[in-house]
Design a protein around this motif. Structure first.
Motif, PDB file in Angstrom:
ATOM      1  N   THR A 182       7.188 -26.545  -7.898  1.00 24.86           N
ATOM      2  CA  THR A 182       7.842 -25.267  -7.666  1.00 24.86           C
ATOM      3  C   THR A 182       8.746 -25.388  -6.448  1.00 24.86           C
ATOM      4  O   THR A 182       8.421 -26.084  -5.487  1.00 24.86           O
ATOM      5  CB  THR A 182       6.807 -24.138  -7.456  1.00 24.86           C
ATOM      6  N   THR A 183       9.895 -24.722  -6.504  1.00 26.49           N
ATOM      7  CA  THR A 183      10.891 -24.861  -5.437  1.00 26.49           C
ATOM      8  C   THR A 183      10.448 -24.185  -4.150  1.00 26.49           C
ATOM      9  O   THR A 183      10.855 -24.586  -3.061  1.00 26.49           O
ATOM     10  CB  THR A 183      12.239 -24.297  -5.884  1.00 26.49           C
ATOM     11  N   HIS A 217       8.602 -17.745  -8.836  1.00 21.77           N
ATOM     12  CA  HIS A 217       8.769 -19.195  -8.941  1.00 21.77           C
ATOM     13  C   HIS A 217       7.442 -19.934  -9.117  1.00 21.77           C
ATOM     14  O   HIS A 217       7.405 -20.968  -9.785  1.00 21.77           O
ATOM     15  CB  HIS A 217       9.497 -19.726  -7.710  1.00 21.77           C
ATOM     16  N   ALA A 218       6.377 -19.426  -8.511  1.00 13.58           N
ATOM     17  CA  ALA A 218       5.132 -20.203  -8.462  1.00 13.58           C
ATOM     18  C   ALA A 218       3.899 -19.490  -8.992  1.00 13.58           C
ATOM     19  O   ALA A 218       2.879 -20.135  -9.218  1.00 13.58           O
ATOM     20  CB  ALA A 218       4.859 -20.637  -7.015  1.00 13.58           C
ATOM     21  N   PHE A 219       3.965 -18.177  -9.210  1.00 13.90           N
ATOM     22  CA  PHE A 219       2.741 -17.446  -9.519  1.00 13.90           C
ATOM     23  C   PHE A 219       2.399 -17.433 -11.007  1.00 13.90           C
ATOM     24  O   PHE A 219       1.803 -16.490 -11.518  1.00 13.90           O
ATOM     25  CB  PHE A 219       2.829 -16.020  -8.975  1.00 13.90           C
ATOM     26  N   ASP A 231       9.374 -24.812 -11.621  1.00  8.82           N
ATOM     27  CA  ASP A 231       9.113 -23.374 -11.534  1.00  8.82           C
ATOM     28  C   ASP A 231       8.466 -22.832 -12.812  1.00  8.82           C
ATOM     29  O   ASP A 231       8.582 -23.429 -13.891  1.00  8.82           O
ATOM     30  CB  ASP A 231      10.357 -22.575 -11.161  1.00  8.82           C
ATOM     31  N   THR A 232       7.767 -21.693 -12.648  1.00  7.35           N
ATOM     32  CA  THR A 232       6.897 -21.209 -13.726  1.00  7.35           C
ATOM     33  C   THR A 232       7.288 -19.862 -14.305  1.00  7.35           C
ATOM     34  O   THR A 232       6.816 -19.499 -15.377  1.00  7.35           O
ATOM     35  CB  THR A 232       5.447 -21.053 -13.213  1.00  7.35           C
ATOM     36  N   GLY A 233       8.122 -19.084 -13.601  1.00 10.72           N
ATOM     37  CA  GLY A 233       8.259 -17.680 -13.954  1.00 10.72           C
ATOM     38  C   GLY A 233       7.152 -16.887 -13.294  1.00 10.72           C
ATOM     39  O   GLY A 233       6.220 -17.439 -12.697  1.00 10.72           O
TER      40      GLY A 233
END
Length: 284
Positions: free
Chosen positions: A65-66, A72-74, A37-39
């Motif tokens: 990413t989950t 989570h993914a952007f 995940d990225t925030g």
């Protein structure tokens, strides 16, 4: 950026109860590090990438990413020149088909969120697997598994077998009502009945350490807590559906019952979505 080591060369950047901030993981092996995940948005992802590069100390970087939701993914675009991004096919489809709509919706949730999402490009994964994938980090493997439709159509579990750790994404939260993205007619992929079935299978595996999408890291009891909550909402909702109650009355009564049972939980705004989704699944 503060990290918590939960196993050897396996750390979590905890969300510490902050809204729309996920737990982010870094899983290290001899040759590579996987970021989970990225925030939300490029600015947050830049901080995660900076931490990951320092933690990796020259090792190859991977990103997964989950699920496709914005927090989570952007931020995946920030990793483009630094890491290989891999997800399951259903999540890749979610990104392609629902990403733009979710970006627009989240931008409308408030000025702060819109600022975090400035400059977002919907990511395209580098590698896509059908149902499961084992990633060799060098002396440590990570197993990625698509769960099928539950919290979203493309949910993914990330398991580290040697450490007994599983990253669940938003299939599990700590200390809050389940996040239920039921937004008809735009998105009705969430399925309470499928979500319960996924959690039942995960409970049977009894992972010693559970990293939820949001909230404190814990043990297998976190999974059971969410499963029991969802099963209770299902049962209370369907009992009222069987009695031919109208949906407004069902929403009011079930909401009150859940808050009375868990007055300390955050995210009460998600209860109505959960009840409405179970109403839609009643009798199927």
């Amino acid at each position: 950026m503060t990290a918590e080591e939960i196993a050897e060369d396996l750390v979590v950047l905890p969300n510490r109860g902050a809204d729309l901030v996920p737990n982010i993981g870094l899983i290290g092996g001899r040759d590579a590090v996987l970021v989970v995940d990225t925030g939300m948005g490029p600015r947050n992802a830049e901080k995660v990438l900076e931490f990951a590069v320092e933690h990796a100390r020259g090792r190859q970087l991977y990103l997964t990413t989950t699920h496709f939701h914005p927090e989570h993914a952007f931020g995946a675009q920030v990793f483009r020149e630094h890491a290989t991004y891999l997800v399951n096919q259903a999540q890749a489809d979610d990104l392609a088909n629902r990403g733009a709509g979710y970006l627009e919706m989240f931008r409308g949730l408030g000025e702060w969120i819109a600022e975090q999402l400035e400059g977002v490009e919907i990511p395209t994964p580098d590698l896509v697997y059908p149902e499961s994938h084992t990633l060799d980090l060098g002396g440590r493997t990570v197993r990625m598994r698509a769960t099928g439709r539950a919290h979203s159509a493309g949910d993914q579990l990330v398991t580290v077998p040697d450490a007994g750790v599983v990253f669940t994404g938003d299939l599990v939260e700590t200390g809050q009502f389940a996040i239920f993205p039921w937004f008809p007619p735009h998105d009705t992929d969430v399925s309470g009945t499928r979500w319960i079935a996924v959690l039942d299978k995960l409970i049977a595996e009894a992972p010693p350490v559970v990293v939820p999408g949001h909230g404190d890291v814990g043990g297998p009891e976190l999974i059971t807590e969410v499963r029991d909550y969802l099963a209770l909402v299902r049962d209370e909702t369907w009992r009222r559906c069987d009695a031919a109650m109208g949906e407004p009355v069902i929403l009011e009564e079930v909401r009150a019952a859940m808050i009375a049972r868990r007055p300390d939980w955050r995210g009460r705004e998600w209860i109505d979505n959960t009840v409405a989704a179970f109403c839609a699944e009643h009798g199927r």
